[in-house]
Scaffold this active site. Structure first.
Site, PDB file in Angstrom:
ATOM      1  N   LYS A 111       0.830  -1.214   0.000  1.00  0.00           N
ATOM      2  CA  LYS A 111       0.000   0.000   0.000  1.00  0.00           C
ATOM      3  C   LYS A 111       0.857   1.252   0.000  1.00  0.00           C
ATOM      4  O   LYS A 111       0.566   2.207  -0.715  1.00  0.00           O
ATOM      5  CB  LYS A 111      -0.963  -0.003   1.196  1.00  0.00           C
ATOM      6  CG  LYS A 111      -1.944  -1.161   1.093  1.00  0.00           C
ATOM      7  CD  LYS A 111      -3.297  -0.889   1.667  1.00  0.00           C
ATOM      8  CE  LYS A 111      -4.296  -1.828   1.022  1.00  0.00           C
ATOM      9  NZ  LYS A 111      -5.136  -2.566   1.922  1.00  0.00           N
ATOM     10  N   LYS A 194      -4.049 -10.275  -6.761  1.00  0.00           N
ATOM     11  CA  LYS A 194      -5.171 -10.623  -5.891  1.00  0.00           C
ATOM     12  C   LYS A 194      -6.402  -9.776  -6.242  1.00  0.00           C
ATOM     13  O   LYS A 194      -6.257  -8.607  -6.583  1.00  0.00           O
ATOM     14  CB  LYS A 194      -4.746 -10.336  -4.450  1.00  0.00           C
ATOM     15  CG  LYS A 194      -5.668 -10.846  -3.388  1.00  0.00           C
ATOM     16  CD  LYS A 194      -5.247 -10.332  -2.019  1.00  0.00           C
ATOM     17  CE  LYS A 194      -5.535  -8.870  -1.871  1.00  0.00           C
ATOM     18  NZ  LYS A 194      -5.431  -8.313  -0.533  1.00  0.00           N
ATOM     19  N   LYS A 197     -10.537  -4.696  -3.359  1.00  0.00           N
ATOM     20  CA  LYS A 197     -11.654  -3.746  -3.414  1.00  0.00           C
ATOM     21  C   LYS A 197     -11.367  -2.558  -4.319  1.00  0.00           C
ATOM     22  O   LYS A 197     -12.266  -1.809  -4.659  1.00  0.00           O
ATOM     23  CB  LYS A 197     -11.948  -3.229  -2.000  1.00  0.00           C
ATOM     24  CG  LYS A 197     -12.460  -4.289  -1.049  1.00  0.00           C
ATOM     25  CD  LYS A 197     -12.766  -3.669   0.314  1.00  0.00           C
ATOM     26  CE  LYS A 197     -12.923  -4.708   1.388  1.00  0.00           C
ATOM     27  NZ  LYS A 197     -12.012  -4.513   2.508  1.00  0.00           N
TER      28      LYS A 197
END
Ligand code: TYM
Length: 329
Positions: A111, A194, A197
Site C-alpha cells: 500500500k 489478488k 476492493k
C-alpha cells in the site's frame, strides 16, 4: 465455548474474493462457538476515505453479514468504533510490537509503495497493532480470514508470546484459519494479482448486478491452450475460475478439474462458472437488498455493541492490571 473473531474493512465495495475467502464462512462457526464479527471501520481510516462513503460501506457490510446467514441471536455483530476498548488495548499493545517487524508487513509495503511519503499515515504503518488488539480483546482462538491476513495474525501471535512471557498467562493465543479452497481469489483481468476492493475492472463486486457479474466472468483473462486444468503458475486465469467454481460448489479443486476434463471451449467453462456464481449470489444479493431497505441491521449493531463492550472490557481490565495501570475499583 471457543471464541471466533473476524472482521472486514469498509474501504470499498466488497468483492467475490472477500465473499469466498471470508464472509461466506463466518456463519459456519456460529452453532459451535461464540462468534464475534465486526466492521473494521477504524481500520478504514488508514487510507483516505470520504466520510459518506465510509458510512455507506459500513451499512453495506452490516447488511452483507446478515445476508450471509449470520444470525444475530447466535453471533455478535458490531462496529469496531462502538467498542472503545479496541483503541484502548491498541495503545497498550503497541509497545510490544516493533518498528522493524511492522515495516516488513506485505500489506504495508504494497500500500505504501503506491503513495508518496507525505501521504502515508502512522495508522497505515501501525495497522497490524490495532488488528492484534481486535483479536486479543475477545480471547479469540480462531480467526477465519483469507490468505493475505495471515501475516498480520502471525504478528499478533508473536505479540502474545512476548506479552505472556513478561506478564504471565494474560492473552489467548489466536490462530488464523484459511479455507483449503479460495483463500486467495485472483483478479479476473490480471489473474497474477489478488482480487481487491480497489480494482473495478478485474473484480466482481457483490453490489454489481448479475448481468455485469456474468459479463466480467465471460471476459475473464485465460490463455490460448483451450484446456481446463489446474496450474496456477502457467494457467493462472483458468485456475482462478476453477477455484471459484470449486469453492462455491464446496468441492475440491481436483473434483472441479475432473468435472471440466475434456472441455475444450473456454466459453462453455466460463458459462458454468457464471451459473455457479449466479446460483450463489442471486439469493444472497436479494437478501441484502431487503435488509438494507428495512434498516434492521441498525438494531443488530446496537445490540452487538452492548455485548461486545461487555466482553472486551473484561479483557481490557485484565491487561491494564497486568501491565501495572492502577485500577480504582
Ligand atoms: P479486508 O477487508 O481486506 O478483507 C476481508 C476478508 O476478505 C479476505 N480477502 C480475500 N480472500 C480471498 N481472496 C481474496 N482476493 C481476498 N481479498 C480479501 C481477507 O483476507 C479478509 O479475511 N485487516 C482485515 C480486517 C480486520 C480483521 C481484524 C480481520 C481488521 N481487524 C481482525 C480479522 C481479525 C482486512 O483488511 O480485511
Amino acid at each position: 465455548m471457543e471464541r471466533i473473531l473476524s472482521g472486514i474493512k469498509p474501504t470499498g465495495q466488497l468483492t467475490l474474493g472477500n465473499y469466498i475467502g471470508a464472509l461466506r464462512h463466518f456463519k459456519d462457526f456460529q452453532d459451535n462457538g461464540e462468534v464475534f464479527i465486526f466492521i473494521a471501520d477504524l481500520h478504514a481510516l488508514t487510507l483516505p476515505i470520504d466520510p459518506e462513503v465510509l458510512r455507506q460501506n459500513s451499512r453495506d457490510i452490516a447488511a452483507f453479514y446478515l445476508a450471509s446467514g449470520l444470525d444475530p441471536k447466535k453471533a455478535t455483530i458490531f462496529l469496531q468504533s462502538t467498542v472503545s476498548a479496541h483503541s484502548e488495548l491498541n495503545s497498550i499493545v503497541q509497545n510490544y510490537l516493533y518498528m522493524g517487524e511492522l515495516s516488513r508487513m506485505t500489506q504495508f509495503k504494497d500500500k505504501s509503495a503506491k503513495m508518496n511519503d507525505k501521504e502515508i499515515g502512522l495508522g497505515l504503518f501501525a495497522y497490524p497493532v490495532l488488528m492484534a488488539a481486535d483479536i486479543l480483546l475477545y480471547d479469540a482462538k480462531t480467526v477465519p480470514v483469507g490468505e493475505d491476513q495471515l501475516q498480520h495474525i502471525e504478528l499478533a501471535r508473536d505479540l502474545v508470546h512476548r506479552f505472556n512471557h513478561k506478564y504471565g498467562d494474560i492473552l489467548v493465543m489466536p490462530q488464523g484459519k484459511v479455507n483449503k479452497v479460495g483463500a486467495r481469489i485472483m483478479s479476473l483481468s490480471d489473474p497474477t494479482k489478488k482480487m481487491s476492493k480497489s480494482d473495478p475492472k478485474g473484480d466482481i463486486f457483490l453490489k454489481d448486478d448479475m448481468k455485469t457479474i456474468r459479463k466480467k466472468i465471460m471476459s475473464a483473462v485465460t490463455d490460448m491452450e483451450a484446456l481446463v486444468y489446474y496450474d496456477p503458475v502457467n494457467k493462472p486465469g483458468v485456475s482462478n475460475l476453477l477455484t471459484i467454481y470449486a469453492a462455491l460448489n464446496d468441492i475440491t479443486i481436483e473434483e472441479a478439474a475432473k468435472h471440466f476434463e475434456g472441455c475444450t471451449r473456454y466459453g462453455d467453462f466460463k458459462k458454468e462458472v457464471a451459473d455457479t456464481v449466479e446460483r450463489e449470489l442471486a439469493p444472497f444479493k436479494a437478501r441484502y437488498e431487503e435488509i438494507i431497505a428495512s434498516g434492521e441491521y441498525l438494531d443488530v449493531l446496537k445490540e452487538g455493541a452492548k455485548k461486545a463492550n461487555a466482553i472486551a472490557n473484561v479483557t481490557l481490565k485484565r491487561v491494564q492490571n497486568a501491565v501495572g495501570l492502577l485500577t480504582l475499583e
